[in-house]
Design a protein around this motif. Structure first.
Motif, short mmCIF file in Angstrom:
data_model
loop_
_atom_site.label_atom_id
_atom_site.label_comp_id
_atom_site.label_asym_id
_atom_site.label_seq_id
_atom_site.Cartn_x
_atom_site.Cartn_y
_atom_site.Cartn_z
N GLU A 65 0.83 -1.21 0.00
CA GLU A 65 0.00 0.00 0.00
C GLU A 65 0.87 1.26 0.00
OE1 GLU A 65 -3.57 2.07 2.68
OE2 GLU A 65 -2.62 0.20 3.32
N ALA A 70 2.21 1.80 -3.41
CA ALA A 70 1.17 2.30 -4.31
C ALA A 70 0.90 3.78 -4.07
CB ALA A 70 -0.11 1.49 -4.13
N LEU A 71 0.89 4.19 -2.78
CA LEU A 71 0.67 5.60 -2.46
C LEU A 71 1.83 6.45 -2.94
CD1 LEU A 71 -0.82 5.30 1.15
CD2 LEU A 71 -2.03 5.93 -0.94
N ALA A 82 3.78 5.81 -5.49
CA ALA A 82 3.66 5.91 -6.95
C ALA A 82 2.56 6.89 -7.34
CB ALA A 82 3.37 4.53 -7.54
N GLU A 83 1.47 6.90 -6.56
CA GLU A 83 0.37 7.83 -6.84
C GLU A 83 0.81 9.27 -6.61
OE1 GLU A 83 -4.24 8.68 -5.38
OE2 GLU A 83 -3.13 6.95 -4.63
N ARG A 84 1.60 9.49 -5.53
CA ARG A 84 2.09 10.85 -5.27
C ARG A 84 3.00 11.32 -6.39
NH1 ARG A 84 2.28 8.92 0.16
NH2 ARG A 84 4.46 8.29 -0.09
N GLU A 85 3.86 10.43 -6.89
CA GLU A 85 4.73 10.81 -8.00
C GLU A 85 3.92 11.14 -9.25
OE1 GLU A 85 8.00 11.28 -8.19
OE2 GLU A 85 8.06 11.06 -6.01
N GLU A 86 2.86 10.37 -9.48
CA GLU A 86 2.02 10.64 -10.64
C GLU A 86 1.28 11.96 -10.49
OE1 GLU A 86 0.41 9.84 -14.37
OE2 GLU A 86 2.05 8.89 -13.29
N ASN A 87 0.84 12.27 -9.28
CA ASN A 87 0.11 13.52 -9.04
C ASN A 87 0.99 14.75 -9.17
OD1 ASN A 87 -2.30 12.20 -8.62
ND2 ASN A 87 -2.05 12.07 -6.40
#
Length: 238
Positions: free
Chosen positions: A140, A143-144, A146-151
């Motif tokens: 988790e 995943a978070l 990776a999501e922060r990098e994408e954002n």
């Protein structure tokens, strides 16, 4: 006193674990403990199978004065046991034996093997559940992250005085360069539209003076040629 209590306990254990108990001698036996694990609800669909439910072989050896003294305990895997993703008897042996010490102390003076088996099974199962949770938590967190990098792609740099001044200087520089390019393009278009400069036309006199013609008729001030008849009349008057 101890031997009689040991015999009675073995009889009880035989009724509880008829297929799991294996006697080595009157004072030593082994019990196969199969762990019961709930499905890993947090495991992704494409995750590899963690393996079959582990089995622990608990070896119990009675001292002469058992149950007034603690039994000797040992743990081992069954022969050719398949590997498990979150559990290994050899690697987890010391931790599991240490977890049984409190159970032994609480039951001193009483038959305690059944309590030991129950505690062993519960502790080993909880060990696997905890490791599952650690892996799920790490998954988790990844995943978070990776999501922060994408954002970050959708959020600008926080504006500070330094970042604003840097942006302003860059903006003005780009505007000046764009203006200069536009001016150069405009001048190039004008030069192209005018074409090559034509040479000025010469009058008849200028042609005669330059020897470009043999004889020309005198032109008036407006560069219009004089009528030949009028020129002859003027000559007679003279």
């Amino acid at each position: 006193m101890g031997r009689e209590e040991q015999r009675e306990e073995r009889e009880v254990l035989e009724s509880i674990f008829p297929d799991e108990i294996n006697y080595i001698s009157d004072t030593e036996f082994r019990i196969s403990v199969t762990l019961d694990l709930p499905p890993d609800a947090d495991a992704p669909d494409d995750d590899e199978d963690e393996g079959e439910a582990p089995i622990i072989i608990l070896t119990v050896r009675y001292p002469d004065d058992y149950p007034e003294a603690a039994p000797d305990l040992d743990l081992s895997p069954p022969p050719n046991a398949p590997p498990h993703k979150y559990f290994n008897v050899a690697a987890d042996k010391d931790a599991l034996l240490q977890s049984l010490e409190s159970t032994v102390e609480e039951n001193m003076g009483m038959a305690m093997v059944f309590s030991i088996v129950s505690a062993l099974k519960e502790n080993a199962e909880q060990m696997i559940i905890d490791r599952r949770a650690e892996v799920a938590k790490k998954r988790e967190e990844e995943a978070l992250a990776a999501e922060r990098e994408e954002n970050k792609k959708f959020h600008g740099t926080p504006v500070t005085r330094e970042t604003f001044l840097k942006w302003r200087d860059e903006f003005f520089r780009e505007m000046q360069e764009a203006k200069e390019r536009e001016e150069e393009e405009r001048l190039a278009e004008l030069k192209k539209a005018k074409g090559p400069k034509e040479a000025p036309k010469l009058t008849g006199r200028q042609l005669w003076e330059r020897g470009l013609v043999g004889k020309v008729v005198e032109e008036d001030e407006d560069d219009e040629p004089m009528d030949k008849t009028a020129a002859g009349v003027e000559a007679l008057k003279v």
